[in-house]
Write an enzyme that holds these catalytic residues in place. Structure first.
Site, PDB file in Angstrom:
ATOM      1  N   LYS A 140       1.125  -1.490   0.387  1.00 27.75           N
ATOM      2  CA  LYS A 140       0.478  -0.034   0.138  1.00 27.75           C
ATOM      3  C   LYS A 140       0.967   1.605  -0.209  1.00 27.75           C
ATOM      4  CE  LYS A 140      -3.472   1.930   2.486  1.00 27.75           C
ATOM      5  NZ  LYS A 140      -4.786   2.488   3.643  1.00 27.75           N
ATOM      6  N   LYS A 157      -2.338  -1.643  -3.746  1.00 30.41           N
ATOM      7  CA  LYS A 157      -3.143  -0.340  -3.963  1.00 30.41           C
ATOM      8  C   LYS A 157      -2.582   1.159  -4.082  1.00 30.41           C
ATOM      9  CE  LYS A 157      -6.413   2.000  -0.584  1.00 30.41           C
ATOM     10  NZ  LYS A 157      -6.334   2.158   0.608  1.00 30.41           N
TER      11      LYS A 157
HETATM   12  C1  PBG Z   1      -8.083   3.065   5.269  1.00 29.64           C
HETATM   13  C2  PBG Z   1      -7.560   3.033   4.276  1.00 29.64           C
HETATM   14  C3  PBG Z   1      -7.353   3.908   3.246  1.00 29.64           C
HETATM   15  C4  PBG Z   1      -8.415   3.296   1.669  1.00 29.64           C
HETATM   16  C5  PBG Z   1      -8.571   2.371   2.350  1.00 29.64           C
HETATM   17  N1  PBG Z   1      -8.289   1.848   3.480  1.00 29.64           N
HETATM   18  C6  PBG Z   1      -7.122   5.466   3.039  1.00 29.64           C
HETATM   19  C7  PBG Z   1      -6.232   5.687   3.222  1.00 29.64           C
HETATM   20  O1  PBG Z   1      -5.284   4.969   3.887  1.00 29.64           O
HETATM   21  O2  PBG Z   1      -5.655   7.112   3.825  1.00 29.64           O
HETATM   22  C8  PBG Z   1      -8.279   4.061   0.845  1.00 29.64           C
HETATM   23  C9  PBG Z   1      -9.165   3.278  -0.219  1.00 29.64           C
HETATM   24  C10 PBG Z   1      -9.594   4.665  -1.528  1.00 29.64           C
HETATM   25  O3  PBG Z   1      -8.988   5.227  -1.578  1.00 29.64           O
HETATM   26  O4  PBG Z   1     -10.323   3.832  -2.611  1.00 29.64           O
HETATM   27  N2  PBG Z   1      -6.695   3.442   6.048  1.00 29.64           N
END
Ligand code: PBG
Length: 345
Positions: free
Chosen positions: A216, A269
């Site tokens: 991520k 992601k």
């Molecule tokens: C929580 C989380 C996030 C997303 C999924 N789980 C946001 C972040 O890390 O700030 C992003 C999902 C999206 O942008 O569709 N940590």
């Protein structure tokens, strides 16, 4: 002298030797369909849902047209719509009002919260017909909006990695008890997959799986999500826990560690700017890969379609197909229900 405007001068009589003609296999729709290499089915899609407490009306999210924060009843209706479309995997996010937040994010482990409530109701209504995933992260529950808890150190305020694991495990256990099939940690703390696996096993939830947000990145493309989940950090950013966008080897390391720690599925992601990562991960793990087609990616397509810049149906099909082609088995996408409903795939 060759004169392109004058065909008489072109060497048309020269013998043309083209040993391979790939166009033959593109000559009709039936033929193209018969040799297509990538197939996207509704069962490959995971639909995300934002759940709010209480029973008020759905709250549309300005930057995510077509997506809203839902009460339990509205969620159950949407879940039924998803199942009828063949989209049987749902990913649940809780959205909490500011008054429910504190520095430790304790509301994350409240069994009366919107996500545990939705899990129990969906399990009761749909039984095994649905696969329920829950996002496990503290950011929508902490008053400071970070994905872990904070500590004072000689270098200033830092994220306390190991203390954060306790809150995440408590959240995962509440989700497991409420009926989740998979918990999906998205916090990026070190060691959380092993920690959650152990906590689940010790509590008797060995059958509950872990979808790790293994790779991520600290991305600009989460903007609309943070509006939806009201989870933007109140100071600083997420760069000390989410990955640096410049790194590729680090992605392979994160994925390898999470597999070794016991993850059942690995996520990359965001999706579109990271197809190289998906493609490189595919041959080095035997686990299913999940791509998260994130909120900013969705918002871009919606805005461009709205502006008349592109055909939405084809852009969505191309996007989702590309993720599958690059190596994703499953795709989380805000487009999921609309794409299946309107037969865009
Ligand atoms: C929580 C989380 C996030 C997303 C999924 N789980 C946001 C972040 O890390 O700030 C992003 C999902 C999206 O942008 O569709 N940590």
């Amino acid at each position: 002298m060759l004169d392109l405007k004058n065909p008489e001068t072109l060497p048309v009589d020269a013998p043309v030797q083209i040993p391979r003609r790939p166009r033959r296999l593109r000559s009709s729709a039936a033929l193209r369909e018969s040799v297509a290499e990538t197939h996207l089915r509704p069962a490959n899609l995971i639909a995300p849902f934002f759940l709010k407490p209480g029973s008020g009306p759905a709250e549309p999210i300005g930057t995510l047209p077509g997506i809203a924060r839902l009460s339990l009843d509205d969620f159950l209706r949407e879940a039924e719509r998803a199942l009828n479309l063949g989209v049987r995997s749902l990913l649940l996010f809780g959205v909490l009002p500011e008054a429910h937040k504190d520095p430790l994010g304790l509301s994350a482990a409240d069994p009366r919260g919107p996500v545990p409530g939705a899990l129990r109701a969906a399990r009761k209504a749909f039984g095994e017909a649905v696969v329920l995933y829950t996002d496990v992260c503290l950011c929508a529950h902490t008053s400071h909006g970070h994905c872990g808890v904070l500590k004072e150190t000689p270098r200033g305020v830092r994220i306390d990695n190991d203390a954060s694991l306790r809150g995440l495990a408590a959240m995962a256990l509440v989700h497991a008890e409420a009926g989740a099939d998979f918990v999906a940690p998205s916090d990026m703390m070190d060691g959380r997959v092993a920690y959650l696996r152990q906590a689940l096993d010790q509590a008797g939830y060995s059958e509950v799986g872990i979808l790790s947000y293994a790779v991520k990145y600290a991305s600009a493309f989460y903007g609309p999500f943070r509006e939806a989940a009201q989870s933007a950090p109140s100071f600083g950013d997420r760069a000390s826990y989410q990955m640096d966008i410049r790194n590729r080897r680090e992605a392979l390391l994160e994925a390898t560690l999470d597999e070794a720690e016991g993850a059942d599925l690995l996520m990359v992601k965001p999706a579109l700017a990271y197809l190289d990562i998906l493609a490189r991960l595919r041959p080095i793990t035997h686990l299913p890969l999940v791509a998260y087609n994130v909120s900013g990616e969705y918002a871009m397509v919606k805005a461009a379609a709205q502006a008349g810049a592109l055909e939405e149906a084809r852009a969505v099909r191309e996007t989702l197909t590309a993720l599958k082609r690059a190596g994703a088995d499953l795709i989380v996408s805000y487009h999921a229900l609309e794409a299946v409903e309107k037969q865009w795939l």
